[in-house]
Enzyme design. Structure first.
Site, mmCIF file in Angstrom:
data_model
loop_
_atom_site.group_PDB
_atom_site.id
_atom_site.type_symbol
_atom_site.label_atom_id
_atom_site.label_comp_id
_atom_site.label_asym_id
_atom_site.label_seq_id
_atom_site.Cartn_x
_atom_site.Cartn_y
_atom_site.Cartn_z
ATOM 1 N N ASP A 199 -2.317 0.997 -3.420
ATOM 2 C CA ASP A 199 -3.257 -0.033 -4.110
ATOM 3 C C ASP A 199 -4.553 0.357 -3.898
ATOM 4 O OD1 ASP A 199 -3.462 -0.078 -1.242
ATOM 5 O OD2 ASP A 199 -3.871 -2.059 -1.025
ATOM 6 N N ASP A 252 -6.947 1.400 -2.265
ATOM 7 C CA ASP A 252 -8.185 0.886 -1.532
ATOM 8 C C ASP A 252 -8.627 2.025 -0.666
ATOM 9 O OD1 ASP A 252 -6.165 0.918 0.191
ATOM 10 O OD2 ASP A 252 -6.723 -0.969 1.087
ATOM 11 N N SER A 254 0.969 -1.262 0.001
ATOM 12 C CA SER A 254 -0.031 -0.068 0.164
ATOM 13 C C SER A 254 0.886 1.277 -0.018
ATOM 14 C CB SER A 254 -1.044 0.185 1.150
ATOM 15 O OG SER A 254 -2.022 1.031 1.180
ATOM 16 N N ASP A 295 -3.837 5.996 -2.230
ATOM 17 C CA ASP A 295 -2.573 5.291 -2.048
ATOM 18 C C ASP A 295 -1.975 4.087 -3.091
ATOM 19 O OD1 ASP A 295 -4.515 3.431 -1.505
ATOM 20 O OD2 ASP A 295 -4.138 3.050 0.754
#
Length: 450
Positions: free
Chosen positions: A240, A242, A99, A238
């Site tokens: 990734d 999510d 992340s 961020d």
């Protein structure tokens, strides 16, 4: 041989390369996950980090050695693993990502069927024990198939808005050289937006810093691009993607707390009487909006596994955390970084209001401190000191997650980190910025004195 793997956290696996996580550890975890889930099919995806391909290949080897049929969806965001797990009706999924952590970190996020999270309480401890042992599942006969699900995923994302109602907004998109650009680029042809792209190319060297929009110096880039391009909104993610972070037309960063209320209201309009799940860190704005809209607010402990569990238990239509995680029933109760900005863009289009107009009144009504983190020698002792100091005078004390103390004109929540000696403080008031500042200073001084 038996090893010790210390990269297991409360909700996922993350660590520094190569001591805390490496290809051998990833192989072990893949093999152990197959054994724990007794899986026949699993999805694997990976982010843009320089080690992610190697680590994903190791995970896949561990899975196929256990006889699993692997669906490799390639470079993606975590929510694309969630989508693929459901779309392909797989027994679970593994995302290789760290992340927003620095470039020398990597990790894994694990889910079971229907993208249900695997956390420390629901399987990570057992998977760790299996991975650390010498025992291996060597059923053989597994396979790996490369699958491109981007079109199907984009089709699902577009189902959350009425494209015909969208206006020709100008939007700044900043994935921070993470994977968010993969999704926003694929959405672009179907939307009437003028997208100004900043740090759009996935790059695991992070030439513009780690993809963490919570850092103020990272926010400055998006903020400046919004102002320079006279954009209607800025969006940052961020690594990734999510989590979704929004900036208004003035380039002002909007605390995730206020976006929770905004999205909650829009979801209730579409789903009258809907249950809205929220965390206890800051609540008054959310409770006020949900009640006025005719919905039902449901309190949950912070953290994605707790929010998702609560949403399933009560069939919540939407869940939101001030940390910029947003969860949707129609996305299998999972969090998405793409759905929130699409919904907010639709709100701007339909209402004719700017983002600052949509949230400005709420920010004045319930000013908040934002999350304040402090390292302490003993987090439990710090929380106890807060309880001893404030509980007697509080109108109520809630222990859902740490301590939440409510007073007539202000409230605060203090809780400890799951992974480090840190306490996290959030303060809010009823329209009284001076009181907010005074109490925030008082609380932080007390924390720092412990």
């Amino acid at each position: 041989m038996t090893v010790t793997i210390d990269s297991f956290k409360a909700y996922d696996i993350r660590g520094q390369i190569p001591n805390q996580i490496n290809a051998d550890i990833c192989y072990r975890i893949g093999n152990a996950t197959a054994a724990f889930l007794e899986a026949k099919t699993l999805v694997v995806g990976r982010d843009m980090r320089l080690t992610s391909n190697e680590f994903a290949d190791a995970v896949i080897s561990g899975l196929t050695d256990a006889g699993v049929e692997v669906f490799d969806i390639g470079l993606c965001g975590t929510e694309m693993v969630y989508f693929a797990t459901n779309h392909l009706r797989a027994d679970g999924g593994i995302m290789v990502t760290a992340s927003h952590n620095p470039a020398d970190y990597n990790g894994l996020k694990l889910v079971r069927e229907e993208a249900r999270p695997i956390s420390a309480d629901t399987g990570l401890a057992e998977i760790r024990a299996l991975a650390e042992s010498d025992d291996r599942v060597a059923a053989g006969g597994g396979s790996c198939t490369d699958i491109d699900l981007l079109d199907a995923y984009i089709g699902h994302m577009l189902s959350y808005v009425d494209v015909a109602k969208l206006k020709s907004l100008r939007l700044v998109m900043n994935p921070g050289n993470g994977c968010g650009g993969i999704a926003s680029d694929a959405l672009e042809p179907f939307l009437p937006f003028d997208m100004i792209k900043v740090h759009n190319k996935p790059d695991g060297t992070f030439p513009n810093g780690i993809p963490n929009p919570m850092l103020e110096h990272n926010q400055a880039v998006t903020s400046q691009a919004v102002r320079e391009n006279k954009a209607d909104m800025g969006i940052a993610w961020d690594g990734d993607f999510d989590r979704c972070f929004l900036f208004d037309e003035n380039g002002t960063f909007i605390e995730g707390y206020y976006i929770v209320g905004l999205l909650a209201e829009s979801i209730i309009v579409r789903n009258p009487g809907a249950k809205i799940v929220h965390d206890p860190r800051m609540t008054w704005n959310t409770l006020d909006i949900v009640a006025a809209a005719g919905g039902e607010a449901v309190l949950s402990k912070s953290g994605h596994s707790f929010i998702k569990e609560t949403m399933r238990d009560v069939d919540g239509a939407y869940g939101g955390e001030m940390s910029a995680h947003h969860y949707f029933r129609d996305f299998w109760y999972a969090d998405s970084g793409m759905i929130p900005w699409l919904l907010v863009a639709e709100l701007i289009s339909v209402s004719g209001k700017t983002l600052s107009e949509l949230v400005g009144t709420r920010m004045s009504m319930y000013p908040a401190s934002g999350e304040i983190n402090r390292k302490v020698s003993d987090a439990a002792a710090t929380l106890q000191k807060m309880h001893d100091t404030y509980a007697a005078d509080a109108l109520s004390v809630d222990e859902t997650d740490g301590y939440s103390f409510e007073f007539e004109e202000w409230r605060f929540n203090i809780r400890q980190s799951n992974t480090e000696p840190v306490v996290r403080l959030n303060v809010e008031s009823r329209g009284n910025i001076a009181l907010l500042r005074t109490m925030t200073e008082q609380l932080t001084s007390l924390i720092e004195s412990t």
